[in-house]
Write an enzyme that holds these catalytic residues in place. Structure first.
Site, PDB file in Angstrom:
ATOM      1  N   HIS A 259       0.854  -1.178   0.000  1.00  0.00           N
ATOM      2  CA  HIS A 259       0.000   0.000   0.000  1.00  0.00           C
ATOM      3  C   HIS A 259       0.897   1.238   0.000  1.00  0.00           C
ATOM      4  O   HIS A 259       2.018   1.212   0.512  1.00  0.00           O
ATOM      5  CB  HIS A 259      -0.872  -0.032   1.261  1.00  0.00           C
ATOM      6  CG  HIS A 259      -1.966   0.978   1.319  1.00  0.00           C
ATOM      7  ND1 HIS A 259      -1.738   2.298   1.640  1.00  0.00           N
ATOM      8  CD2 HIS A 259      -3.303   0.867   1.128  1.00  0.00           C
ATOM      9  CE1 HIS A 259      -2.894   2.947   1.644  1.00  0.00           C
ATOM     10  NE2 HIS A 259      -3.857   2.113   1.326  1.00  0.00           N
TER      11      HIS A 259
ATOM     12  N   ASP B 252       2.539  -4.491   8.064  1.00  0.00           N
ATOM     13  CA  ASP B 252       1.303  -3.728   7.900  1.00  0.00           C
ATOM     14  C   ASP B 252       0.153  -4.716   8.080  1.00  0.00           C
ATOM     15  O   ASP B 252      -0.120  -5.546   7.209  1.00  0.00           O
ATOM     16  CB  ASP B 252       1.279  -3.095   6.512  1.00  0.00           C
ATOM     17  CG  ASP B 252      -0.063  -2.462   6.166  1.00  0.00           C
ATOM     18  OD1 ASP B 252      -0.980  -2.477   7.009  1.00  0.00           O
ATOM     19  OD2 ASP B 252      -0.194  -1.961   5.038  1.00  0.00           O
TER      20      ASP B 252
ATOM     21  N   GLN C 142      -5.140  -5.357   6.867  1.00  0.00           N
ATOM     22  CA  GLN C 142      -6.075  -6.348   6.345  1.00  0.00           C
ATOM     23  C   GLN C 142      -6.016  -7.668   7.103  1.00  0.00           C
ATOM     24  O   GLN C 142      -6.926  -8.497   6.970  1.00  0.00           O
ATOM     25  CB  GLN C 142      -5.802  -6.603   4.851  1.00  0.00           C
ATOM     26  CG  GLN C 142      -5.920  -5.381   3.973  1.00  0.00           C
ATOM     27  CD  GLN C 142      -7.335  -4.825   3.930  1.00  0.00           C
ATOM     28  OE1 GLN C 142      -8.304  -5.519   4.200  1.00  0.00           O
ATOM     29  NE2 GLN C 142      -7.450  -3.552   3.595  1.00  0.00           N
TER      30      GLN C 142
ATOM     31  N   LYS D 108     -10.955  -0.662  10.021  1.00  0.00           N
ATOM     32  CA  LYS D 108     -11.090  -1.917   9.298  1.00  0.00           C
ATOM     33  C   LYS D 108     -11.438  -3.072  10.243  1.00  0.00           C
ATOM     34  O   LYS D 108     -11.826  -4.149   9.797  1.00  0.00           O
ATOM     35  CB  LYS D 108      -9.805  -2.228   8.527  1.00  0.00           C
ATOM     36  CG  LYS D 108      -9.439  -1.169   7.497  1.00  0.00           C
ATOM     37  CD  LYS D 108      -8.178  -1.543   6.742  1.00  0.00           C
ATOM     38  CE  LYS D 108      -7.604  -0.369   5.964  1.00  0.00           C
ATOM     39  NZ  LYS D 108      -8.478   0.110   4.885  1.00  0.00           N
TER      40      LYS D 108
ATOM     41  N   CYS E   6      -4.732   2.396  -3.783  1.00  0.00           N
ATOM     42  CA  CYS E   6      -3.502   2.916  -3.171  1.00  0.00           C
ATOM     43  C   CYS E   6      -2.358   1.920  -3.313  1.00  0.00           C
ATOM     44  O   CYS E   6      -1.559   1.718  -2.393  1.00  0.00           O
ATOM     45  CB  CYS E   6      -3.726   3.271  -1.698  1.00  0.00           C
ATOM     46  SG  CYS E   6      -4.869   4.635  -1.444  1.00  0.00           S
TER      47      CYS E   6
END
Length: 398
Positions: free
Chosen positions: A116, A193, A196, A219, A356
């Site tokens: 991202h 990261d 998700q 999220k 992104c």
């Protein structure tokens, strides 16, 4: 495994039969989270950390309890959790504190093709200031970060490896323990990261063996405007402050200022009190259902959608078969934005664009993809509505 369909009733944003397939961008909020935010902003509201009156003390307890909940949710300790505005700010915080203090010209950072933008641009800004070089790990043919290639690329000059735990476009899941072993094998730190991953996979930072882990609350069925940075306590202790102000200090004088220990050192100013408490409520909600159960539910939906799309001769699927909660695809001869617009007329919400992740789009050879991403409230009716919308789009475009 299928979750109780009644869970959908917990989400007022889904009232009216809306088929929401954009949870990868932001998840809908359960009533429990909305209520927690409402109470924190209303009947319970006060500032934290400074007040000597009872409501302030109670609010401080609730705020710090949220920190403990977040820490437990990902297998960390409460003094290792820094509340930030989101994953983007968390990565920037690491870049501008740990990065500036530890990286110099001649050092290297390893990223991957599928990152991202928020896990690319902060490192580019750091590179402009320090002269550090950035290397990019390729992907396997099915869209995973190629750790075999990473193993050949890594050298003692690499001081940081920063990778997505789950791709926001392809849904591919990183073998994080192996990535950690490779990074640590050359003396580098590993940042993951987890935006998700946290909503759809059990996460244990100790088992992953990473050094930094970041994610955003919105999220994870929580509010916008807050997220978390987890880092090993020894690393946090050595990191200098990023922003100055109230709450992050020990003692201030015009001659010299000393700073509070982590995590307070990195939380200057009045914090996102209401948002932190609502995040704690989101953690409670997800924990009660079970992340493993959510993952199994989303895995079944991914398999169902991929099988349906694969049966068409006008659809290109991206990413691995076992993608986590996310399916990206292209409909031949139709721009994803046009598809998204027609689907909206059918009461179906997907994401269409570069997500992104423009370097990944370049790698895939497309300007954009259509992305359907599931949440714990998703079900087969959402897939059926998506497929009806795709069929209508095909009739329109011929």
């Amino acid at each position: 495994m299928t979750l109780d369909p009644a869970l959908r009733d917990d989400f007022p944003g889904l009232a009216g039969g809306w088929h929401y397939l954009d949870s990868g961008a932001t998840a809908q909020k359960p009533q429990a989270v909305i209520d927690a935010a409402t109470h924190a902003m209303g009947r319970d509201y006060a500032t934290v950390h400074r007040g000597v009156y009872a409501r302030s003390a109670n609010m401080t307890l609730a705020y710090e309890e949220a920190r403990r909940k977040v820490a437990a949710f990902i297998g960390g300790c409460e003094d290792e959790i820094v509340f930030t505005r989101g994953a983007t700010e968390a990565i920037n915080l690491v870049a501008q504190t740990w990065g500036l203090a530890n990286l110099k010209a001649g050092d290297r950072i390893l990223l991957s093709v599928l990152e991202h933008h928020s896990n690319i641009v902060p490192w580019q800004l750091l590179a402009e200031r320090t002269g550090v070089a950035i290397d990019v790990c390729p992907l396997t043919t099915d869209g995973r970060i190629d750790l075999d290639a990473a193993e050949t690329m890594l050298t003692p000059a690499h001081k940081l490896v920063a990778l997505a735990h789950v791709s926001n476009v392809l849904g591919s899941v990183l073998d994080a323990p192996r990535a950690a072993a490779l990074a640590h094998g050359v003396g580098a730190k590993l940042l993951l990261d987890g935006c998700q991953a946290v909503p759809r996979l059990p996460v244990d930072v100790a088992a992953l063996d990473c050094d930094f882990y970041v994610f955003s609350a919105h999220k994870l069925y929580g509010p916008t405007g807050i997220g978390a940075l987890w880092a090993r306590s020894a690393i946090l202790a050595e990191m200098p402050p990023w922003q100055g102000g109230g709450a992050m200090i020990d003692r201030v004088s015009f001659e010299r200022t000393t700073y509070a220990p982590p995590p307070q050192r990195f939380e200057a100013g009045t914090p996102a009190i209401v948002e932190a408490i609502a995040l704690g409520a989101a953690v409670d909600y997800v924990t009660a259902i079970g992340v493993a159960a959510i993952h199994a539910h989303e895995t079944a939906l991914v398999a169902e959608l991929r099988a349906a799309l694969r049966s068409r001769n006008d659809v290109t699927l991206f990413g691995p078969e076992d993608s986590a909660g996310i399916v990206s695809f292209a409909l031949d001869g139709v721009h994803p934005h046009d598809l998204g617009t027609i689907l909206d007329e059918e009461g179906v919400a997907i994401r269409a664009g570069h997500h992104c992740a423009q370097p990944l789009m370049d790698h895939l050879g497309v300007p954009a993809t259509a992305r359907a991403s599931f949440g714990l409230y998703s079900n087969s009716s959402d897939i059926a509505a998506l497929l009806r919308g795709i069929e209508r789009t095909r009739r329109i475009f011929g």
